[in-house]
Design an enzyme around this catalytic site. Structure first.
Site, PDB file in Angstrom:
ATOM      1  N   ASP A  22       0.805  -1.220   0.000  1.00  0.00           N
ATOM      2  CA  ASP A  22       0.000   0.000   0.000  1.00  0.00           C
ATOM      3  C   ASP A  22       0.836   1.267   0.000  1.00  0.00           C
ATOM      4  O   ASP A  22       0.385   2.310  -0.486  1.00  0.00           O
ATOM      5  CB  ASP A  22      -0.931   0.011   1.221  1.00  0.00           C
ATOM      6  CG  ASP A  22      -2.028  -1.042   1.118  1.00  0.00           C
ATOM      7  OD1 ASP A  22      -2.028  -1.806   0.134  1.00  0.00           O
ATOM      8  OD2 ASP A  22      -2.879  -1.098   2.022  1.00  0.00           O
TER       9      ASP A  22
ATOM     10  N   GLU B  73      -3.663  -1.375  -4.168  1.00  0.00           N
ATOM     11  CA  GLU B  73      -3.699  -1.487  -2.706  1.00  0.00           C
ATOM     12  C   GLU B  73      -4.589  -2.648  -2.269  1.00  0.00           C
ATOM     13  O   GLU B  73      -5.714  -2.468  -1.794  1.00  0.00           O
ATOM     14  CB  GLU B  73      -4.144  -0.158  -2.102  1.00  0.00           C
ATOM     15  CG  GLU B  73      -3.172   0.980  -2.407  1.00  0.00           C
ATOM     16  CD  GLU B  73      -3.557   2.296  -1.759  1.00  0.00           C
ATOM     17  OE1 GLU B  73      -4.451   2.302  -0.894  1.00  0.00           O
ATOM     18  OE2 GLU B  73      -2.961   3.323  -2.127  1.00  0.00           O
TER      19      GLU B  73
ATOM     20  N   THR C  29      -4.152  -6.625  -0.252  1.00  0.00           N
ATOM     21  CA  THR C  29      -3.240  -7.493   0.499  1.00  0.00           C
ATOM     22  C   THR C  29      -2.612  -8.584  -0.368  1.00  0.00           C
ATOM     23  O   THR C  29      -1.390  -8.775  -0.332  1.00  0.00           O
ATOM     24  CB  THR C  29      -3.977  -8.121   1.699  1.00  0.00           C
ATOM     25  OG1 THR C  29      -4.441  -7.070   2.561  1.00  0.00           O
ATOM     26  CG2 THR C  29      -3.062  -9.048   2.488  1.00  0.00           C
TER      27      THR C  29
ATOM     28  N   HIS D 216     -23.668 -26.390 -16.116  1.00  0.00           N
ATOM     29  CA  HIS D 216     -25.065 -26.077 -15.872  1.00  0.00           C
ATOM     30  C   HIS D 216     -25.610 -26.918 -14.723  1.00  0.00           C
ATOM     31  O   HIS D 216     -25.325 -28.107 -14.650  1.00  0.00           O
ATOM     32  CB  HIS D 216     -25.885 -26.354 -17.145  1.00  0.00           C
ATOM     33  CG  HIS D 216     -27.325 -25.985 -17.019  1.00  0.00           C
ATOM     34  ND1 HIS D 216     -27.757 -24.674 -17.054  1.00  0.00           N
ATOM     35  CD2 HIS D 216     -28.423 -26.754 -16.832  1.00  0.00           C
ATOM     36  CE1 HIS D 216     -29.080 -24.654 -16.914  1.00  0.00           C
ATOM     37  NE2 HIS D 216     -29.494 -25.906 -16.781  1.00  0.00           N
TER      38      HIS D 216
ATOM     39  N   LYS E 159     -20.507  -8.475 -17.880  1.00  0.00           N
ATOM     40  CA  LYS E 159     -20.023  -7.745 -19.049  1.00  0.00           C
ATOM     41  C   LYS E 159     -18.648  -8.273 -19.433  1.00  0.00           C
ATOM     42  O   LYS E 159     -17.765  -8.423 -18.589  1.00  0.00           O
ATOM     43  CB  LYS E 159     -19.938  -6.251 -18.757  1.00  0.00           C
ATOM     44  CG  LYS E 159     -19.396  -5.417 -19.904  1.00  0.00           C
ATOM     45  CD  LYS E 159     -19.177  -3.965 -19.513  1.00  0.00           C
ATOM     46  CE  LYS E 159     -20.464  -3.198 -19.500  1.00  0.00           C
ATOM     47  NZ  LYS E 159     -20.240  -1.723 -19.361  1.00  0.00           N
TER      48      LYS E 159
ATOM     49  N   ARG F 252       6.720 -11.868  -2.577  1.00  0.00           N
ATOM     50  CA  ARG F 252       7.242 -13.173  -3.011  1.00  0.00           C
ATOM     51  C   ARG F 252       8.189 -13.027  -4.191  1.00  0.00           C
ATOM     52  O   ARG F 252       9.247 -13.657  -4.237  1.00  0.00           O
ATOM     53  CB  ARG F 252       6.075 -14.092  -3.378  1.00  0.00           C
ATOM     54  CG  ARG F 252       5.306 -14.639  -2.193  1.00  0.00           C
ATOM     55  CD  ARG F 252       4.092 -15.435  -2.647  1.00  0.00           C
ATOM     56  NE  ARG F 252       3.459 -16.121  -1.522  1.00  0.00           N
ATOM     57  CZ  ARG F 252       2.272 -16.710  -1.583  1.00  0.00           C
ATOM     58  NH1 ARG F 252       1.590 -16.687  -2.722  1.00  0.00           N
ATOM     59  NH2 ARG F 252       1.771 -17.319  -0.522  1.00  0.00           N
TER      60      ARG F 252
ATOM     61  N   VAL G 103     -12.418  -7.875  -5.959  1.00  0.00           N
ATOM     62  CA  VAL G 103     -13.792  -8.146  -5.541  1.00  0.00           C
ATOM     63  C   VAL G 103     -14.209  -7.171  -4.448  1.00  0.00           C
ATOM     64  O   VAL G 103     -13.427  -6.870  -3.542  1.00  0.00           O
ATOM     65  CB  VAL G 103     -13.938  -9.598  -5.025  1.00  0.00           C
ATOM     66  CG1 VAL G 103     -15.268  -9.792  -4.302  1.00  0.00           C
ATOM     67  CG2 VAL G 103     -13.842 -10.584  -6.174  1.00  0.00           C
TER      68      VAL G 103
END
Length: 204
Positions: A25, A31, A33, A167, A120, A41, A66
């Site tokens: 950050d 930004e 984690t 499905h 989309k 790494r 997300v």
């Protein structure tokens, strides 16, 4: 320091002071984690991993993200507006879908009252490289991790169309978007996403 007080580094997490590194950050790039963990790494690999990791670095392109809202939102790559600005309106094609998740099928409510899922796909170039994927709805957080791999590998609309749908799932909508099977039959899986490689570029 840069604007906003962030530490300025190069692509190898090196600051202007020799032997001093910065990531996460404090750099203000992405930004998140997991992004900081990945950068750490790669830096550790390069510093302590031996000659085979001499050029190791992390890529800040196409990072799946997300928002854990209700419903969750998942996004990776460019928005439609960003894609048009980068590649030109005539070189961008967008696929959309909006539907009620089958989970809500048995609910005794009208179709308009059932929670919706919206998706989309943003594609660019004659090969319709998928440069952006966005979804809001149940399961968006889980499906983004898998589709993130496809985007990092340079998947095209044809690659999505070639994947057999699972499905009943919401994710199957991404591989059955109309018009289905009409894109140029060209796979994008030719550019390695490893070791901080540049994101694939559409053919324009």
């Amino acid at each position: 320091q840069g604007e906003g007080g962030h530490i300025v580094t190069n692509e190898y997490s090196e600051t202007s002071a020799e032997g001093v590194y910065a990531l996460g950050d404090v750099c203000g790039t992405v930004e998140l984690t997991p992004m900081a963990i990945a950068a750490g790494r790669r830096l550790a690999d390069r510093l302590f991993g031996g000659p085979e990791f001499e050029g190791a670095k992390v890529s800040y392109e196409n990072v799946p993200t997300v928002v854990f809202s209700h419903p969750p939102i998942g996004t990776i790559g460019l928005t439609e507006r960003q894609a048009v600005a980068k590649y030109g309106e005539g070189n961008v094609r967008v696929y959309r879908s909006k539907f009620s998740n089958l989970y809500y099928g048995p609910w005794r409510v009208g179709p308009d009252d059932k929670p919706k899922t919206a998706m989309k796909l943003v594609c660019a170039g004659e090969n319709e490289l998928v440069v952006g994927l966005h979804v809001i709805g149940m399961g968006a957080d889980e499906m983004l991790q898998g589709f993130g791999v496809a985007i990092k590998m340079g998947a095209t609309k044809a690659d999505f169309d070639a994947c057999v749908a699972l499905h009943p799932t919401a994710a199957e909508e991404f591989v059955t978007m109309f018009p289905w099977g009409m894109s140029r039959q060209e796979s994008g899986a030719r550019v390695s996403p490893l070791n901080g490689a540049e994101a694939p570029k559409p053919e324009i």
